[in-house]
Scaffold this active site. Sequence first.
Site, PDB file in Angstrom:
ATOM      1  N   TRP A 102      -5.761  11.666  -4.613  1.00  0.00           N
ATOM      2  CA  TRP A 102      -6.966  11.435  -3.865  1.00  0.00           C
ATOM      3  C   TRP A 102      -7.627  12.978  -3.333  1.00  0.00           C
ATOM      4  O   TRP A 102      -9.069  13.580  -3.336  1.00  0.00           O
ATOM      5  CB  TRP A 102      -7.260  10.550  -3.094  1.00  0.00           C
ATOM      6  CG  TRP A 102      -6.742   9.684  -4.210  1.00  0.00           C
ATOM      7  CD1 TRP A 102      -6.040   8.442  -3.610  1.00  0.00           C
ATOM      8  CD2 TRP A 102      -7.576   8.732  -4.282  1.00  0.00           C
ATOM      9  NE1 TRP A 102      -6.337   7.306  -5.121  1.00  0.00           N
ATOM     10  CE2 TRP A 102      -7.827   7.409  -5.150  1.00  0.00           C
ATOM     11  CE3 TRP A 102      -9.468   8.886  -4.538  1.00  0.00           C
ATOM     12  CZ2 TRP A 102      -8.536   6.651  -6.164  1.00  0.00           C
ATOM     13  CZ3 TRP A 102      -9.929   8.446  -5.507  1.00  0.00           C
ATOM     14  CH2 TRP A 102      -9.746   7.660  -6.151  1.00  0.00           C
ATOM     15  N   ASP A 172     -11.245  12.350   4.541  1.00  0.00           N
ATOM     16  CA  ASP A 172     -11.039  10.304   3.284  1.00  0.00           C
ATOM     17  C   ASP A 172     -10.245  10.005   3.231  1.00  0.00           C
ATOM     18  O   ASP A 172      -9.263   9.486   3.852  1.00  0.00           O
ATOM     19  CB  ASP A 172     -10.761  11.148   2.086  1.00  0.00           C
ATOM     20  CG  ASP A 172     -10.617   9.998   0.864  1.00  0.00           C
ATOM     21  OD1 ASP A 172     -10.900   8.783   1.982  1.00  0.00           O
ATOM     22  OD2 ASP A 172     -10.924   9.992   0.132  1.00  0.00           O
ATOM     23  N   LYS A 196     -10.635  -1.414   0.940  1.00  0.00           N
ATOM     24  CA  LYS A 196      -9.313  -1.254   0.680  1.00  0.00           C
ATOM     25  C   LYS A 196      -9.104  -2.334   2.526  1.00  0.00           C
ATOM     26  O   LYS A 196      -8.069  -3.497   2.414  1.00  0.00           O
ATOM     27  CB  LYS A 196      -8.545  -0.188   0.741  1.00  0.00           C
ATOM     28  CG  LYS A 196      -8.245   0.531  -0.264  1.00  0.00           C
ATOM     29  CD  LYS A 196      -8.476   1.943  -0.379  1.00  0.00           C
ATOM     30  CE  LYS A 196      -9.004   2.687  -2.130  1.00  0.00           C
ATOM     31  NZ  LYS A 196      -8.107   2.140  -2.857  1.00  0.00           N
TER      32      LYS A 196
END
Lengths: 360, 360
Positions: A102, A172, A196
């Site tokens: 990511w 993030d 999530k």
Amino acid sequence: MTQIFNFSAGPAVLPKEVLAQARDEMMDWHGAGMSVMEMSHRGKEFMSIAAEAEADLRELMSIPSNYKVLFLQGGAHSQFSMVPMNLLRGKKSADYLDSGIWSKKAIDEAARYCQVNIAGSSKDKNYTYAPSQVALKLNKDAAYFHFTSNETIGGVEIFDVPKTGDVPVVCDMSSHILSRPMDVSQYGVIYAGAQKNIGPAGLTIVIVREDLIGETIAGTPTMFDYKIHADNESMYNTPATYGIYMAGLVFKWLKAKGGLAAMEKINIEKSSLLYDYLDASDFYHSPIAVENRSRMNIPFTLKDAALDESFLKQAQQNGLLQLKGHKLVGGMRASIYNAMPIEGVKALIEFMQSFAKANA
Amino acid sequence: MTQIFNFSAGPAVLPKEVLAQARDEMMDWHGAGMSVMEMSHRGKEFMSIAAEAEADLRELMSIPSNYKVLFLQGGAHSQFSMVPMNLLRGKKSADYLDSGIWSKKAIDEAARYCQVNIAGSSKDKNYTYAPSQVALKLNKDAAYFHFTSNETIGGVEIFDVPKTGDVPVVCDMSSHILSRPMDVSQYGVIYAGAQKNIGPAGLTIVIVREDLIGETIAGTPTMFDYKIHADNESMYNTPATYGIYMAGLVFKWLKAKGGLAAMEKINIEKSSLLYDYLDASDFYHSPIAVENRSRMNIPFTLKDAALDESFLKQAQQNGLLQLKGHKLVGGMRASIYNAMPIEGVKALIEFMQSFAKANA
């Protein structure tokens, strides 16, 4: 029917109580005679839903008053561009921590807009640990420092916010926001896709310090300008109204559970159960450095990868879903977000024990 | 309780049958043991939901096979930038029709990326009609021609697709897509925010001819590149999964109703009822040219604006919600999308009659 536990990395399990409330309110929200999905975003009913969601999130995360909370669309992927577009502010470079798949995505997109300095990388060990504070090569002229505090695919969590002096920290937090208290004042920007730990996919939360808002690079689409959304309280265009409503229900659920300190205790308990079992087992293995083990996403391997398929099939037959690891790392992954009850973790371990025994 | 009819311009009324199904499936979709909101977008359950939604939309609109259907985020506002970013393809200008507030928004954003030629404007009469085909000043070198086929605020609908020769036609259909058959082959790009005639806010549908995909201007964010989404079948990032599910239910509902030709008949009937009443009344007035009257958004004024507030208050007491016109045009507006039953239009007219009588 077998009790189902959904270990998907996202979109992911939501609290049963929240889903039940959404079901009960689907046709008629609080006597308004309409569904939340049917409400004008500028009507008093929805304005109250959005205001309450923001207030509850501010309370849960103790967000200081000099931070704006934005309810946007487009996921973390859109933030990968929005961050440089809004935060470069005349500077030429930014520092990024390279801790996994990511962070790499964020780096690749930022490199289209500025010079990216890799302040630290754990690529040498296949991203199984987080580059430590000591090892960081920081650049004083960086517009900002970016890191991914929980690598959803790799299962690496960073527990200490890197110290960067005057350079704003951008983070993030998609896959572990709200899993424990975070000191928002240490960040310039926090962003997270909702799917999530917050709510349904299609909602993105951005928490941004006010002094960082207002200057974009040439060609920035209006919808990618933090200032437009901040000035219009996330109502410049029609926001993802139902997502905001669902997020609001999750925030109330978290408050009822005792807030983020209480969630952290539960998440330590849940993740420790699984890590302790993995460490005690000869059959399963966690590849992640102990000090960086994610409490949300727990990858593990079987001693013989030839057994993977049969593990997944039998797990599914036992109501344990979505345990397949990401194709880039292989093996298994159990995502145990806030909404995963401890019973799910126990059921998983029980199954793992019996599978190990049967295939020893 | 009074029956409620919601005339909101968007987010707007959804079919009761669709909301009821969403409610019934909230906790467990088709025995999957989880909510649609909890499904991995890459799992077989959600992939089947998305594939079926696309297939049904293709069938409803008879979308030719050389068009991609994209399920995106960010609303029409994001398309205002995405269209020039993807369609300029080396050209310097684009033609835009100026037919009201929404086309003006598209124009303002496009002007940040290219020279905008106003091919026609109805500003002279305060956007109460659509510039006709005869009056268009088309530019042969334009990268594309853009128009807003239904002005949600102004209540102006364009029934004939402008003829532009080889210049691709781009159309914002947000507020009347699916209200009648449209010949997709006449367009290069069609886009629409979902929150009027498709489903919940946060989903945007883009239908784009394949040969127009693949070249973006420098600095285009990856998420604003049609090719990225087309190549990944709208799964480059996590899409607005629940919105796609809801849209899919709406598509099934439309098919059960007989498709778009049947919807057009119903929409003509519903809108004619209201326009006929407006035209016969001395108390109410429709400002829109007869040939451009929208079947979806019907603005009207009272003979005395001092009565507006009392009209709205009494309408609300009678279960007729969200009738206030947009602040930029004033007066009233009844949005009667596909999901508004004819009973709602009849109830509105009945109320209007009694209000007119009481205030004659």
